[in-house]
Design a protein around this motif. Sequence first.
Motif, PDB file in Angstrom:
ATOM      1  N   LEU A 249      64.864 -15.840 -39.122  1.00  0.00           N
ATOM      2  CA  LEU A 249      64.292 -16.507 -37.956  1.00  0.00           C
ATOM      3  C   LEU A 249      64.013 -17.978 -38.241  1.00  0.00           C
ATOM      4  CD1 LEU A 249      61.792 -13.793 -36.640  1.00  0.00           C
ATOM      5  CD2 LEU A 249      63.875 -14.603 -35.504  1.00  0.00           C
ATOM      6  N   LEU A 250      63.533 -18.254 -39.449  1.00  0.00           N
ATOM      7  CA  LEU A 250      63.255 -19.631 -39.838  1.00  0.00           C
ATOM      8  C   LEU A 250      64.538 -20.462 -39.832  1.00  0.00           C
ATOM      9  CD1 LEU A 250      61.260 -21.745 -40.936  1.00  0.00           C
ATOM     10  CD2 LEU A 250      61.720 -20.865 -43.232  1.00  0.00           C
ATOM     11  N   LEU A 251      65.605 -19.897 -40.385  1.00  0.00           N
ATOM     12  CA  LEU A 251      66.881 -20.615 -40.433  1.00  0.00           C
ATOM     13  C   LEU A 251      67.465 -20.818 -39.029  1.00  0.00           C
ATOM     14  CD1 LEU A 251      68.547 -18.889 -43.534  1.00  0.00           C
ATOM     15  CD2 LEU A 251      67.669 -21.227 -43.393  1.00  0.00           C
ATOM     16  N   GLY A 255      68.139 -24.367 -37.346  1.00  0.00           N
ATOM     17  CA  GLY A 255      69.477 -24.668 -36.856  1.00  0.00           C
ATOM     18  C   GLY A 255      69.458 -25.122 -35.406  1.00  0.00           C
ATOM     19  N   LEU A 256      68.687 -24.444 -34.564  1.00  0.00           N
ATOM     20  CA  LEU A 256      68.566 -24.834 -33.158  1.00  0.00           C
ATOM     21  C   LEU A 256      67.892 -26.197 -33.012  1.00  0.00           C
ATOM     22  CD1 LEU A 256      67.505 -21.409 -31.581  1.00  0.00           C
ATOM     23  CD2 LEU A 256      69.729 -22.563 -31.379  1.00  0.00           C
ATOM     24  N   CYS A 257      66.935 -26.445 -33.909  1.00  0.00           N
ATOM     25  CA  CYS A 257      66.238 -27.742 -33.879  1.00  0.00           C
ATOM     26  C   CYS A 257      67.217 -28.878 -34.151  1.00  0.00           C
ATOM     27  CB  CYS A 257      65.116 -27.738 -34.904  1.00  0.00           C
ATOM     28  SG  CYS A 257      64.248 -29.311 -35.064  1.00  0.00           S
ATOM     29  N   ILE A 258      68.087 -28.686 -35.155  1.00  0.00           N
ATOM     30  CA  ILE A 258      69.078 -29.716 -35.495  1.00  0.00           C
ATOM     31  C   ILE A 258      70.135 -29.835 -34.399  1.00  0.00           C
ATOM     32  CG2 ILE A 258      70.897 -30.322 -37.146  1.00  0.00           C
ATOM     33  CD1 ILE A 258      69.182 -28.935 -39.306  1.00  0.00           C
ATOM     34  N   LEU A 259      70.557 -28.690 -33.868  1.00  0.00           N
ATOM     35  CA  LEU A 259      71.632 -28.682 -32.868  1.00  0.00           C
ATOM     36  C   LEU A 259      71.199 -29.305 -31.543  1.00  0.00           C
ATOM     37  CD1 LEU A 259      74.541 -27.756 -32.298  1.00  0.00           C
ATOM     38  CD2 LEU A 259      73.588 -25.568 -31.503  1.00  0.00           C
ATOM     39  N   PHE A 260      69.978 -28.954 -31.097  1.00  0.00           N
ATOM     40  CA  PHE A 260      69.528 -29.423 -29.782  1.00  0.00           C
ATOM     41  C   PHE A 260      68.428 -30.487 -29.876  1.00  0.00           C
ATOM     42  CE2 PHE A 260      70.984 -25.004 -29.060  1.00  0.00           C
ATOM     43  CZ  PHE A 260      71.993 -25.267 -28.134  1.00  0.00           C
ATOM     44  N   GLN A 261      68.055 -30.833 -31.118  1.00  0.00           N
ATOM     45  CA  GLN A 261      66.972 -31.804 -31.341  1.00  0.00           C
ATOM     46  C   GLN A 261      65.725 -31.409 -30.544  1.00  0.00           C
ATOM     47  OE1 GLN A 261      68.615 -35.689 -30.439  1.00  0.00           O
ATOM     48  NE2 GLN A 261      69.717 -35.773 -32.388  1.00  0.00           N
ATOM     49  N   ILE A 263      61.951 -30.187 -30.212  1.00  0.00           N
ATOM     50  CA  ILE A 263      60.652 -30.205 -30.872  1.00  0.00           C
ATOM     51  C   ILE A 263      60.021 -28.822 -30.856  1.00  0.00           C
ATOM     52  CG2 ILE A 263      59.404 -30.837 -28.777  1.00  0.00           C
ATOM     53  CD1 ILE A 263      58.604 -31.943 -32.382  1.00  0.00           C
ATOM     54  N   TRP A 264      60.347 -28.025 -29.786  1.00  0.00           N
ATOM     55  CA  TRP A 264      59.781 -26.677 -29.687  1.00  0.00           C
ATOM     56  C   TRP A 264      60.340 -25.761 -30.767  1.00  0.00           C
ATOM     57  CZ3 TRP A 264      55.601 -26.685 -27.062  1.00  0.00           C
ATOM     58  CH2 TRP A 264      55.462 -27.543 -25.968  1.00  0.00           C
ATOM     59  N   CYS A 265      61.611 -25.902 -31.068  1.00  0.00           N
ATOM     60  CA  CYS A 265      62.203 -25.110 -32.155  1.00  0.00           C
ATOM     61  C   CYS A 265      61.608 -25.500 -33.504  1.00  0.00           C
ATOM     62  CB  CYS A 265      63.722 -25.304 -32.173  1.00  0.00           C
ATOM     63  SG  CYS A 265      64.561 -24.531 -30.773  1.00  0.00           S
ATOM     64  N   LEU A 266      61.327 -26.800 -33.675  1.00  0.00           N
ATOM     65  CA  LEU A 266      60.702 -27.257 -34.916  1.00  0.00           C
ATOM     66  C   LEU A 266      59.293 -26.684 -35.055  1.00  0.00           C
ATOM     67  CD1 LEU A 266      60.713 -29.005 -37.455  1.00  0.00           C
ATOM     68  CD2 LEU A 266      59.920 -30.924 -36.042  1.00  0.00           C
TER      69      LEU A 266
END
Length: 326
Positions: A249-251, A255-261, A263-266
């Motif tokens: 889940l962390l990965l 990955g979603l944070c990097i892909l979509f930039q 802040i909520w995923c971060l």
Amino acid sequence: MLHTLPPVSVIIIGLNCENHIDACIQSVSQVNYPKDKIEILFIDGGSTDQSVQRAKQYKHVKTTVLEERFPTPGRARNVGANLAKYELIQYLDSDTELETNWLKHAAPIMKTARIAAVFGACQEKEEKKNIYHQIASLDWRLSKGEGNTTAFGGIVLIKKHILNEVGGYHSELIAGEDPELSFRIIDTGYTIQKLRTDMITHDINMTRFRHYAQRCYKTGYGFAQVGCLHQKRHPYYTKMIRIALRNSLLLICLGLCILFQSIWCLLLAMCIFFKNFLFSPSRPNLTRQENKLYNCHLDFVILPQFLGILRFFIGLGLRKPLRNRR
């Protein structure tokens, strides 16, 4: 009173332990127990330092060196048990010192037929030496208690005939050999007792982050080995699954944070990683600072543990599968 106590074989296992073996042997030699009812055996895993030479200086210690390329703790303990001449076996690691009155308190309890093993309280030597010693000390403090339990660690007083009955330690396990043996003992119908009595002083002797991470990595590898050996019947199977899911889940969140930039995923990734630090309740027997330190430790260890689990499964196809001892 002392003359009624049963004889005990004390088995010390170690590898490259020249800095600890003297203190360990001397602690056993000074216990409050009849000297003619104790034998001391040192099983060396193939040290390249002066461990064997130091042990052999003690004429009352029987020293055996394992001539194996990849010795394991379980194999060393089995060799010691085969050489032991008494029914009660006290296992020690070379980086521990036996408390003076431990055997006097623990040995009489072993007269109960269904009790297979007994262990007590541990404390860390030089608790304030560094952060790693502090974490180890907190581990010991949080594990204090008494009564029936489901698992023991490497330091335990155990009956030889029950050890033989369940097939001894699993000699192929790199880690987790103690809870794996405990599982088979409980599964056979015996009980394991935990006492509040002080048993040993331990010296983790850890000064580098690399050593700390390697220890966590080895623990994760042990979760996978033992978990796959007994599958859903053993608690390590659940631990392995939880660690794998949390890291996955962390990965995914990173990955979603990097892909979509996003802040909520971060933020979600941070909540997953700092789960214990953010959401675990305070432990009443620890200070606020100690709680924070221990929760940070619990949050961090899942990373090297996950790597250990992955390493086990990556190498699974390169070796024959482990066999259950039952």
